[in-house]
Design a protein around this motif. Structure first.
Motif, PDB file in Angstrom:
ATOM      1  N   ILE A 295     -14.010  -9.733  -6.555  1.00 41.85           N
ATOM      2  CA  ILE A 295     -13.576  -8.453  -5.984  1.00 41.85           C
ATOM      3  C   ILE A 295     -13.449  -8.552  -4.471  1.00 41.85           C
ATOM      4  CG2 ILE A 295     -14.284  -6.056  -5.618  1.00 41.85           C
ATOM      5  CD1 ILE A 295     -15.520  -6.186  -8.459  1.00 41.85           C
ATOM      6  N   ILE A 296     -14.405  -9.210  -3.821  1.00 38.48           N
ATOM      7  CA  ILE A 296     -14.353  -9.354  -2.361  1.00 38.48           C
ATOM      8  C   ILE A 296     -13.141 -10.179  -1.944  1.00 38.48           C
ATOM      9  CG2 ILE A 296     -15.522 -10.383  -0.357  1.00 38.48           C
ATOM     10  CD1 ILE A 296     -18.186  -9.567  -1.729  1.00 38.48           C
ATOM     11  N   VAL A 297     -12.922 -11.311  -2.609  1.00 39.12           N
ATOM     12  CA  VAL A 297     -11.773 -12.167  -2.283  1.00 39.12           C
ATOM     13  C   VAL A 297     -10.465 -11.432  -2.566  1.00 39.12           C
ATOM     14  CG1 VAL A 297     -10.551 -14.276  -2.969  1.00 39.12           C
ATOM     15  CG2 VAL A 297     -12.998 -14.345  -2.532  1.00 39.12           C
ATOM     16  N   GLY A 298     -10.408 -10.711  -3.681  1.00 42.28           N
ATOM     17  CA  GLY A 298      -9.210  -9.945  -4.006  1.00 42.28           C
ATOM     18  C   GLY A 298      -8.930  -8.866  -2.984  1.00 42.28           C
ATOM     19  N   PHE A 299      -9.985  -8.198  -2.517  1.00 40.52           N
ATOM     20  CA  PHE A 299      -9.838  -7.165  -1.491  1.00 40.52           C
ATOM     21  C   PHE A 299      -9.275  -7.759  -0.205  1.00 40.52           C
ATOM     22  CE2 PHE A 299     -11.760  -4.695   2.019  1.00 40.52           C
ATOM     23  CZ  PHE A 299     -11.173  -3.474   1.770  1.00 40.52           C
ATOM     24  N   VAL A 300      -9.861  -8.862   0.232  1.00 39.14           N
ATOM     25  CA  VAL A 300      -9.426  -9.496   1.485  1.00 39.14           C
ATOM     26  C   VAL A 300      -7.995 -10.030   1.344  1.00 39.14           C
ATOM     27  CG1 VAL A 300      -9.858 -11.433   3.050  1.00 39.14           C
ATOM     28  CG2 VAL A 300     -11.754 -10.024   2.261  1.00 39.14           C
ATOM     29  N   LEU A 301      -7.697 -10.712   0.241  1.00 38.65           N
ATOM     30  CA  LEU A 301      -6.346 -11.230   0.044  1.00 38.65           C
ATOM     31  C   LEU A 301      -5.318 -10.104  -0.047  1.00 38.65           C
ATOM     32  CD1 LEU A 301      -6.688 -14.209  -2.446  1.00 38.65           C
ATOM     33  CD2 LEU A 301      -5.812 -14.278  -0.121  1.00 38.65           C
ATOM     34  N   GLY A 302      -5.674  -9.021  -0.713  1.00 47.31           N
ATOM     35  CA  GLY A 302      -4.762  -7.880  -0.803  1.00 47.31           C
ATOM     36  C   GLY A 302      -4.471  -7.272   0.553  1.00 47.31           C
ATOM     37  N   LEU A 303      -5.499  -7.141   1.396  1.00 46.38           N
ATOM     38  CA  LEU A 303      -5.289  -6.597   2.737  1.00 46.38           C
ATOM     39  C   LEU A 303      -4.461  -7.537   3.609  1.00 46.38           C
ATOM     40  CD1 LEU A 303      -8.726  -4.950   3.586  1.00 46.38           C
ATOM     41  CD2 LEU A 303      -6.608  -3.856   2.851  1.00 46.38           C
ATOM     42  N   ILE A 304      -4.711  -8.843   3.490  1.00 43.73           N
ATOM     43  CA  ILE A 304      -3.905  -9.810   4.248  1.00 43.73           C
ATOM     44  C   ILE A 304      -2.449  -9.744   3.794  1.00 43.73           C
ATOM     45  CG2 ILE A 304      -3.487 -12.290   4.613  1.00 43.73           C
ATOM     46  CD1 ILE A 304      -6.544 -12.664   4.554  1.00 43.73           C
ATOM     47  N   ALA A 305      -2.237  -9.653   2.485  1.00 44.73           N
ATOM     48  CA  ALA A 305      -0.873  -9.569   1.964  1.00 44.73           C
ATOM     49  C   ALA A 305      -0.181  -8.299   2.453  1.00 44.73           C
ATOM     50  CB  ALA A 305      -0.893  -9.614   0.438  1.00 44.73           C
ATOM     51  N   LYS A 306      -0.894  -7.169   2.440  1.00 43.70           N
ATOM     52  CA  LYS A 306      -0.298  -5.920   2.935  1.00 43.70           C
ATOM     53  C   LYS A 306       0.054  -6.023   4.415  1.00 43.70           C
ATOM     54  CE  LYS A 306      -1.303  -1.894   0.307  1.00 43.70           C
ATOM     55  NZ  LYS A 306      -1.910  -0.578   0.313  1.00 43.70           N
ATOM     56  N   ALA A 307      -0.770  -6.741   5.174  1.00 46.76           N
ATOM     57  CA  ALA A 307      -0.507  -6.890   6.602  1.00 46.76           C
ATOM     58  C   ALA A 307       0.701  -7.789   6.861  1.00 46.76           C
ATOM     59  CB  ALA A 307      -1.737  -7.456   7.305  1.00 46.76           C
ATOM     60  N   LEU A 308       0.948  -8.749   5.982  1.00 44.43           N
ATOM     61  CA  LEU A 308       2.065  -9.674   6.175  1.00 44.43           C
ATOM     62  C   LEU A 308       3.401  -9.120   5.691  1.00 44.43           C
ATOM     63  CD1 LEU A 308       0.404 -13.074   5.173  1.00 44.43           C
ATOM     64  CD2 LEU A 308       0.945 -12.238   7.464  1.00 44.43           C
ATOM     65  N   ILE A 309       3.364  -8.168   4.782  1.00 41.37           N
ATOM     66  CA  ILE A 309       4.600  -7.590   4.247  1.00 41.37           C
ATOM     67  C   ILE A 309       5.091  -6.524   5.230  1.00 41.37           C
ATOM     68  CG2 ILE A 309       5.613  -6.257   2.356  1.00 41.37           C
ATOM     69  CD1 ILE A 309       3.451  -7.466   0.542  1.00 41.37           C
ATOM     70  N   PRO A 310       6.368  -6.620   5.663  1.00 40.19           N
ATOM     71  CA  PRO A 310       6.870  -5.608   6.582  1.00 40.19           C
ATOM     72  C   PRO A 310       7.060  -4.267   5.875  1.00 40.19           C
ATOM     73  CG  PRO A 310       8.602  -7.158   6.011  1.00 40.19           C
ATOM     74  CD  PRO A 310       7.343  -7.658   5.381  1.00 40.19           C
ATOM     75  N   GLY A 311       6.913  -3.195   6.628  1.00 42.73           N
ATOM     76  CA  GLY A 311       7.086  -1.865   6.067  1.00 42.73           C
ATOM     77  C   GLY A 311       5.782  -1.326   5.508  1.00 42.73           C
ATOM     78  N   LYS A 312       5.891  -0.147   4.906  1.00 45.71           N
ATOM     79  CA  LYS A 312       4.708   0.520   4.371  1.00 45.71           C
ATOM     80  C   LYS A 312       4.622   0.274   2.873  1.00 45.71           C
ATOM     81  CE  LYS A 312       2.817   5.172   3.945  1.00 45.71           C
ATOM     82  NZ  LYS A 312       1.467   5.103   4.090  1.00 45.71           N
ATOM     83  N   GLN A 313       3.433  -0.073   2.406  1.00 47.56           N
ATOM     84  CA  GLN A 313       3.184  -0.209   0.981  1.00 47.56           C
ATOM     85  C   GLN A 313       2.448   1.044   0.523  1.00 47.56           C
ATOM     86  OE1 GLN A 313       2.126  -2.995   3.054  1.00 47.56           O
ATOM     87  NE2 GLN A 313       4.258  -3.550   2.849  1.00 47.56           N
ATOM     88  N   HIS A 314       2.805   1.531  -0.641  1.00 45.93           N
ATOM     89  CA  HIS A 314       2.283   2.809  -1.104  1.00 45.93           C
ATOM     90  C   HIS A 314       1.223   2.664  -2.193  1.00 45.93           C
ATOM     91  CE1 HIS A 314       5.857   3.644   1.055  1.00 45.93           C
ATOM     92  NE2 HIS A 314       5.900   4.920   0.746  1.00 45.93           N
ATOM     93  N   SER A 315       0.957   1.463  -2.635  1.00 44.42           N
ATOM     94  CA  SER A 315      -0.021   1.288  -3.709  1.00 44.42           C
ATOM     95  C   SER A 315      -1.425   1.590  -3.181  1.00 44.42           C
ATOM     96  CB  SER A 315       0.053  -0.127  -4.281  1.00 44.42           C
ATOM     97  OG  SER A 315      -0.152  -1.080  -3.285  1.00 44.42           O
ATOM     98  N   PRO A 316      -2.284   2.177  -4.020  1.00 39.61           N
ATOM     99  CA  PRO A 316      -3.645   2.495  -3.585  1.00 39.61           C
ATOM    100  C   PRO A 316      -4.487   1.238  -3.373  1.00 39.61           C
ATOM    101  CG  PRO A 316      -3.345   3.048  -5.898  1.00 39.61           C
ATOM    102  CD  PRO A 316      -2.012   2.626  -5.380  1.00 39.61           C
ATOM    103  N   LEU A 317      -5.602   1.412  -2.707  1.00 39.61           N
ATOM    104  CA  LEU A 317      -6.455   0.282  -2.341  1.00 39.61           C
ATOM    105  C   LEU A 317      -7.021  -0.437  -3.559  1.00 39.61           C
ATOM    106  CD1 LEU A 317      -7.448  -1.185   0.132  1.00 39.61           C
ATOM    107  CD2 LEU A 317      -9.399   0.329   0.204  1.00 39.61           C
ATOM    108  N   TRP A 318      -7.376   0.296  -4.609  1.00 41.48           N
ATOM    109  CA  TRP A 318      -7.920  -0.349  -5.803  1.00 41.48           C
ATOM    110  C   TRP A 318      -6.869  -1.232  -6.466  1.00 41.48           C
ATOM    111  CZ3 TRP A 318      -5.653   0.456 -10.495  1.00 41.48           C
ATOM    112  CH2 TRP A 318      -4.847   1.581 -10.634  1.00 41.48           C
TER     113      TRP A 318
END
Length: 92
Positions: free
Chosen positions: A7-30
């Protein structure tokens, strides 16, 4: 303890991926966390297939595969989220 690290690795990887993708992502944090967990699993599988499953020291190539897989999964997952559930949640 393995699930907690996943869960921790998935959280960190998801946040890094959101930061690298241009524009706004609308999917919730979970959902981003789940996408990050899937990116870690896919990245590990690709690293294993490429022959860099484990190396001496920090596995930079394995981590790079995980980040790339997470970026792709978060991007596609966010598009699917907006196509199915996200439109109903936007104000009219």
């Amino acid at each position: 303890m393995g699930w907690l690290w996943a869960i921790i690795v998935g959280f960190v990887l998801g946040l890094i991926a959101k930061a690298l993708i241009p524009g706004k992502q609308h999917s919730p944090l979970w959902l981003t966390t789940i996408f990050g967990m899937l990116g870690a699993i896919v990245g590990n599988s690709i690293a294993r297939a490429a022959g860099v499953e484990s190396t001496d020291g920090i596995d930079w190539s394995r981590h790079a595969f995980q980040v790339v897989a997470a970026v792709i999964i978060v991007y596609v997952g966010d598009m699917l989220y907006m196509a199915t559930l996200g439109r109903r949640k936007q104000p009219r």
